[in-house]
Design a protein around this motif. Structure first.
Motif, PDB file in Angstrom:
ATOM      1  N   UNK A  49       0.831  -1.208   0.000  1.00 16.98           N
ATOM      2  CA  UNK A  49       0.000   0.000   0.000  1.00 16.98           C
ATOM      3  C   UNK A  49       0.866   1.260   0.000  1.00 16.98           C
ATOM      4  N   UNK A  50       1.994   1.208   0.692  1.00 17.98           N
ATOM      5  CA  UNK A  50       2.879   2.376   0.769  1.00 17.98           C
ATOM      6  C   UNK A  50       3.726   2.524  -0.490  1.00 17.98           C
ATOM      7  N   UNK A  51       4.315   1.431  -0.943  1.00 17.81           N
ATOM      8  CA  UNK A  51       5.259   1.496  -2.061  1.00 17.81           C
ATOM      9  C   UNK A  51       4.584   1.477  -3.427  1.00 17.81           C
ATOM     10  N   UNK A  52       3.374   0.923  -3.487  1.00 16.46           N
ATOM     11  CA  UNK A  52       2.695   0.805  -4.768  1.00 16.46           C
ATOM     12  C   UNK A  52       3.114  -0.421  -5.550  1.00 16.46           C
ATOM     13  N   UNK A  53       3.935  -1.284  -4.942  1.00 16.04           N
ATOM     14  CA  UNK A  53       4.404  -2.494  -5.605  1.00 16.04           C
ATOM     15  C   UNK A  53       4.635  -3.562  -4.541  1.00 16.04           C
ATOM     16  N   UNK A  54       4.392  -4.816  -4.900  1.00 12.38           N
ATOM     17  CA  UNK A  54       4.585  -5.917  -3.954  1.00 12.38           C
ATOM     18  C   UNK A  54       6.063  -6.204  -3.761  1.00 12.38           C
ATOM     19  N   UNK A  55       6.435  -6.557  -2.553  1.00 15.52           N
ATOM     20  CA  UNK A  55       7.818  -6.912  -2.277  1.00 15.52           C
ATOM     21  C   UNK A  55       8.203  -8.169  -3.063  1.00 15.52           C
ATOM     22  N   UNK A  56       9.394  -8.200  -3.653  1.00 16.75           N
ATOM     23  CA  UNK A  56       9.829  -9.421  -4.345  1.00 16.75           C
ATOM     24  C   UNK A  56      10.114 -10.518  -3.320  1.00 16.75           C
ATOM     25  N   UNK A  57       9.697 -11.727  -3.615  1.00 16.67           N
ATOM     26  CA  UNK A  57       9.935 -12.834  -2.690  1.00 16.67           C
ATOM     27  C   UNK A  57      10.849 -13.902  -3.283  1.00 16.67           C
ATOM     28  N   UNK A  58      11.124 -13.808  -4.575  1.00 20.40           N
ATOM     29  CA  UNK A  58      12.067 -14.747  -5.196  1.00 20.40           C
ATOM     30  C   UNK A  58      13.491 -14.284  -4.898  1.00 20.40           C
ATOM     31  N   UNK A  59      14.370 -15.195  -4.513  1.00 16.27           N
ATOM     32  CA  UNK A  59      15.750 -14.825  -4.191  1.00 16.27           C
ATOM     33  C   UNK A  59      16.449 -14.082  -5.324  1.00 16.27           C
ATOM     34  N   UNK A  60      17.221 -13.064  -4.941  1.00  9.42           N
ATOM     35  CA  UNK A  60      18.087 -12.306  -5.854  1.00  9.42           C
ATOM     36  C   UNK A  60      17.322 -11.606  -6.959  1.00  9.42           C
ATOM     37  N   UNK A  61      16.110 -11.125  -6.638  1.00 12.37           N
ATOM     38  CA  UNK A  61      15.321 -10.388  -7.615  1.00 12.37           C
ATOM     39  C   UNK A  61      15.026  -8.987  -7.087  1.00 12.37           C
ATOM     40  N   UNK A  62      14.480  -8.163  -7.955  1.00 13.37           N
ATOM     41  CA  UNK A  62      14.103  -6.808  -7.569  1.00 13.37           C
ATOM     42  C   UNK A  62      12.863  -6.400  -8.344  1.00 13.37           C
ATOM     43  N   UNK A  63      12.191  -5.362  -7.853  1.00 15.17           N
ATOM     44  CA  UNK A  63      11.034  -4.815  -8.553  1.00 15.17           C
ATOM     45  C   UNK A  63      11.152  -3.294  -8.561  1.00 15.17           C
ATOM     46  N   UNK A  64      10.449  -2.660  -9.493  1.00 17.05           N
ATOM     47  CA  UNK A  64      10.486  -1.204  -9.609  1.00 17.05           C
ATOM     48  C   UNK A  64       9.080  -0.663  -9.770  1.00 17.05           C
ATOM     49  N   UNK A  65       8.882   0.550  -9.252  1.00 20.25           N
ATOM     50  CA  UNK A  65       7.627   1.269  -9.447  1.00 20.25           C
ATOM     51  C   UNK A  65       7.978   2.752  -9.447  1.00 20.25           C
ATOM     52  N   UNK A  66       8.015   3.344 -10.638  1.00 22.62           N
ATOM     53  CA  UNK A  66       8.429   4.740 -10.727  1.00 22.62           C
ATOM     54  C   UNK A  66       9.885   4.880 -10.295  1.00 22.62           C
ATOM     55  N   UNK A  67      10.124   5.801  -9.362  1.00 18.83           N
ATOM     56  CA  UNK A  67      11.500   6.002  -8.888  1.00 18.83           C
ATOM     57  C   UNK A  67      11.815   5.175  -7.650  1.00 18.83           C
ATOM     58  N   UNK A  68      10.965   4.206  -7.336  1.00 26.60           N
ATOM     59  CA  UNK A  68      11.197   3.316  -6.197  1.00 26.60           C
ATOM     60  C   UNK A  68      11.640   1.947  -6.709  1.00 26.60           C
ATOM     61  N   UNK A  69      12.700   1.426  -6.128  1.00 28.95           N
ATOM     62  CA  UNK A  69      13.150   0.073  -6.428  1.00 28.95           C
ATOM     63  C   UNK A  69      13.259  -0.690  -5.118  1.00 28.95           C
ATOM     64  N   UNK A  70      12.981  -1.980  -5.165  1.00 28.63           N
ATOM     65  CA  UNK A  70      13.085  -2.829  -3.986  1.00 28.63           C
ATOM     66  C   UNK A  70      13.948  -4.028  -4.334  1.00 28.63           C
ATOM     67  N   UNK A  71      15.038  -4.209  -3.580  1.00 27.96           N
ATOM     68  CA  UNK A  71      15.947  -5.325  -3.804  1.00 27.96           C
ATOM     69  C   UNK A  71      15.732  -6.384  -2.730  1.00 27.96           C
ATOM     70  N   UNK A  72      15.617  -7.641  -3.145  1.00 33.60           N
ATOM     71  CA  UNK A  72      15.505  -8.761  -2.204  1.00 33.60           C
ATOM     72  C   UNK A  72      16.893  -9.036  -1.629  1.00 33.60           C
TER      73      UNK A  72
END
Length: 200
Positions: A49-72
Motif C-alpha cells: 500500500x505504501x510502495x505501490x508495488x509488492x515486495x519481491x519474494x524470489x531470491x536475488x530479484x528486484x522490482x520497480x515502481x516509478x522512482x522506487x526500487x526494492x531489492x531482495x
C-alpha cells in the motif's frame, strides 16, 4: 540549531582517465532497510500500500515502481531505494502502516556508497574482483545479490545489461573506487578465451 547535512564519501573524485568503462558515484540514493515476514499477509499488504508495488519474494530479484526500487536481500529483508529526500517520507509512511505488525524499517541512506559502472565489458572487469560468473544467464537486469568484491562485502545490482550498481559500506568507498580505477583501465582490458578474435 544546525541542520544535518550529508557528505558523500567520494565527493570531489572524478572518473580517472583511460578507463574502458564509465564509473561514477550516485550520491543521492536513499535507502531503507526493511525487515518482516513474507508469510505475513498483513505485513506484505501494508508495505505494498505504501510502495505501490509488492515486495519481491524470489531470491536475488528486484522490482520497480516509478522512482522506487526494492531489492531482495534475504527471506525477511529488503532494501528499498529512492531519492534521498523521498526516503524520509517513505519511512514515515512505512512506520505508520506497519504499526502493530512485527517488522523493522530503518533509513540506512548514509550506510553505503553506490558506484555505477556503465559500458561494454563491465562483467569481465567486475570478475577481476569476485569469483561470481557474471556471464551466467541468471545475472540479467533486475538481479541483485550480496557478494565478496575485492575481499570486502558488497551488494551487486544489475540495472541493465551494461549498467551495474555496486553498494559498499562507506568506509570502503575509496578502496573500491581505487580498485575499479586500476582494474577498469583500458590497458588492463581483458577478453575471455572463448570471446577472443583469433584472426585469419
Amino acid at each position: 540549531m544546525s541542520e544535518l547535512s550529508y557528505a558523500s564519501p567520494l565527493a570531489g573524485l572524478a572518473q580517472p582517465p583511460d578507463l574502458a568503462i564509465s564509473i561514477r558515484e550516485i550520491p543521492d540514493r536513499g535507502m531503507i532497510d526493511l525487515r518482516g515476514l513474507a508469510t505475513d499477509p498483513a505485513f506484505m499488504s501494508a508495505v505494498q500500500d505504501v510502495l505501490g508495488v509488492a515486495l519481491p519474494i524470489a531470491p536475488r530479484t528486484s522490482v520497480s515502481w516509478g522512482d522506487i526500487k526494492v531489492l531482495w536481500l534475504s527471506i525477511d529483508q529488503w532494501l528499498i531505494l529512492s531519492t534521498r529526500t523521498k526516503a524520509h517520507e517513505l519511512l514515515a509512511h512505512l512506520k505508520a502502516a506497519l504499526a502493530g505488525i512485527h517488522s523493522l524499517a530503518v533509513d540506512v541512506s548514509d550506510m553505503r556508497a553506490v558506484i555505477r559502472l556503465e559500458g561494454d565489458g563491465i562483467r569481465e572487469i567486475l570478475m577481476k574482483g569476485t569469483s561470481l560468473d557474471l556471464l551466467a544467464p541468471e545475472y540479467k537486469p533486475g538481479c541483485c545479490r550480496r557478494m565478496r568484491y575485492a575481499e570486502i562485502a558488497a551488494l551487486l545490482h544489475v540495472v541493465e545489461d551494461e549498467v551495474f550498481d555496486i553498494y559498499v559500506f562507506r568506509s570502503y568507498a575509496h578502496y573500491t573506487w581505487s580498485f575499479l580505477s586500476a582494474t577498469a583501465r583500458e590497458s588492463a582490458k581483458v577478453k575471455l578465451f572463448g570471446a577472443q578474435d583469433l584472426g585469419d
